[in-house]
Design an enzyme around this catalytic site. Structure first.
Site, short mmCIF file in Angstrom:
data_model
loop_
_atom_site.label_atom_id
_atom_site.label_comp_id
_atom_site.label_asym_id
_atom_site.label_seq_id
_atom_site.Cartn_x
_atom_site.Cartn_y
_atom_site.Cartn_z
CB CYS A 251 -38.76 98.67 -65.02
SG CYS A 251 -39.91 99.56 -63.95
CG HIS A 383 -37.04 98.58 -60.33
ND1 HIS A 383 -37.03 98.88 -61.67
CD2 HIS A 383 -36.06 97.64 -60.14
CE1 HIS A 383 -36.08 98.19 -62.28
NE2 HIS A 383 -35.48 97.43 -61.37
CG ASP A 404 -32.96 95.10 -62.22
OD1 ASP A 404 -33.61 95.83 -62.98
OD2 ASP A 404 -32.60 95.45 -61.08
#
Length: 470
Positions: A251, A383, A404
């Site tokens: 991520c 995250h 995202d």
């Protein structure tokens, strides 16, 4: 001695022999033992050698034969004359002479009880110490085992377990897809060849990219009049999502690609990014961060990764993004929202900061403001996401718009289609009550650094890399 337990025959306190039946717990040879003068000493015995309880002579293993041969008449042998024997009894342990067998029994009992008590205490203490030592060893061993398992778990979680990096995971996941029948062998070989070519070039293949979302949002808000008072949007941003090679750990790299996709479209950063006109792939980004460490940025963070990212599945965060951007002479800052500032663990000050970031120099009266501001890197435990805009509702509440990297292209492409009810926008909207992590960090870009400013930032990063919002 003081009465044997029921069902057990009493023994002689001197030699341990079983008492004669019906003697009332006393051995007859004890009663008949010849007295010795007071203070007399028995012959010395060799260490560990049993002695005769009557004469004291060392008898060794032939004690029973010695007693029967030398003192048989005292054991009640036929014809033994016991009427003239003077009834004196000597303690076999301390040579004390008694005239009463009952007193002797009690006296010997005291000796035996003391002996067992002293010896037992010592043995009990030694046993207790040994058991405690063994328990300590066991606990230390279990604790060390738990620590090793936890350390390995953390290594796996953060990609530091030497299990390979992007390439190895990509191939492994494609093999699983073939085994499950979800991918044909010819497709496996084609995608493998494409991946190897991509890795060799260092450029992302764009297969996880979705472009045009910001432009679609601008059109949507111009036609939407329900509850949005104003909205501010970043300059153009491409969305990148995780692939087979970085699913579960990529991520941070994908958010950097999103941020970079906006910067390369902004002429202000052309000079800084003249060598980075195309979006790099994840292994290339790992190499770029390693190069920033070599320049001296964030030595503490570099040591955490042992100065190596390439070939691993290591997670990166705000500090690595800051170091990489600053090494490219891009001015940025880390803002640390280290604790909730609202009820139920919320962070309203984070939303207020984002609003100021976008609204500064954009105070016009337009409902939809498409700014020249780059997006914001947003990090929390486990995250990270990218802030691409913020809504202000008619009731003054704020709502972040987030890209995202966990959202696949199929979902993001729905945003490109016009939807009057705003259903698709829900993928992006995050209200104050939706962000309840304990801490957040953001990395915000704000211009270009000179070479001197870059050097100063490098020195400063060796001491402090973030500003905390109280």
């Amino acid at each position: 001695m003081r009465g044997a337990p029921p069902g057990r025959q009493p023994r002689c306190p001197l030699c341990g022999a079983l008492a004669a039946p019906g003697c009332g717990g006393r051995c007859r040879h004890v009663e008949l033992a010849p007295p010795q003068p007071p203070g007399a000493r028995r012959p010395a015995l060799a260490e560990g050698m049993p002695g005769c309880p009557f004469c004291g002579e060392a008898a060794g293993r032939e004690l029973e034969e010695h007693v029967r041969a030398r003192h048989g008449q005292l054991l009640g042998a036929p014809g033994a004359d016991t009427d003239n024997v003077e009834q004196l009894y000597e303690c076999p342990m301390c040579s004390l002479t008694c005239t009463d067998i009952q007193i002797l029994e009690e006296h010997v009992d005291l000796h035996l009880e003391q002996s067992f008590s002293d010896g037992g205490s010592i043995r009990d203490l030694e046993l207790a110490q040994w058991l405690q030592n063994e328990e300590d060893k066991r606990q230390r061993s279990e604790e060390e085992k738990r620590e090793r398992e936890e350390f390995k778990k953390l290594q796996r979680q953060y990609g530091l377990d030497n299990s390979g990096g992007y390439k190895q995971q990509f191939l492994k996941n494609m093999e699983k897809e073939v085994d499950r029948g979800r991918m044909q062998p010819f497709e496996y070989h084609k995608r493998k060849a494409d991946m190897m070519e991509c890795l060799a070039s260092g450029i992302d293949d764009g297969k996880t990219k979705t472009s045009g979302v910001i432009e679609a949002l601008c059109k949507y808000y111009q036609n939407e009049n329900k509850d949005v008072r104003r909205v501010w949007l970043s300059s153009g941003v491409d969305h990148f999502h995780s692939s087979l090679g970085d699913r579960g750990w990529g991520c941070g790299y994908r958010n950097f690609q999103m941020l970079l996709s906006s910067l390369v479209q902004n002429s202000l950063y052309n000079d800084c990014l003249k060598d980075t006109t195309l979006i790099p792939n994840i292994p290339k980004i790992q190499s770029m961060i390693e190069d920033a460490w070599k320049e001296g940025f964030d030595p503490h963070g570099a040591s955490h990764f042992n100065n190596k990212l390439r070939g691993s599945k290591a997670w990166i965060g705000a500090c690595e993004i800051f170091s990489l951007l600053t090494s490219l002479r891009i001015k940025c800052q880390i803002i640390d929202f280290h604790k909730p500032t609202g009820p139920t663990g919320t962070h309203p000050r984070l939303f207020e900061w984002v609003l100021r970031y976008y609204s500064t120099d954009n105070e016009g009266g337009a409902k939809v403001v498409c700014t020249s501001k780059p997006p914001i890197y947003l990090q929390h435990q486990g995250h990270s996401r990218t802030v691409v805009g913020i809504e202000e509702k008619k009731n003054k509440t704020l709502c972040l718009l987030l890209f995202d990297p966990g959202c696949p292209s199929q979902e993001m492409q729905k945003l490109l289609k016009q939807s009057s009810d705003g259903t698709n926008i829900r993928l992006l909207r995050k209200f104050v009550g939706s962000l309840k992590e304990k801490q957040y960090q953001i990395v915000a870009v704000d211009g270009v650094l000179s070479l001197e400013e870059k050097a100063a930032c490098c020195r400063a990063s060796q001491v402090l890399t973030s500003e905390k919002i109280p």
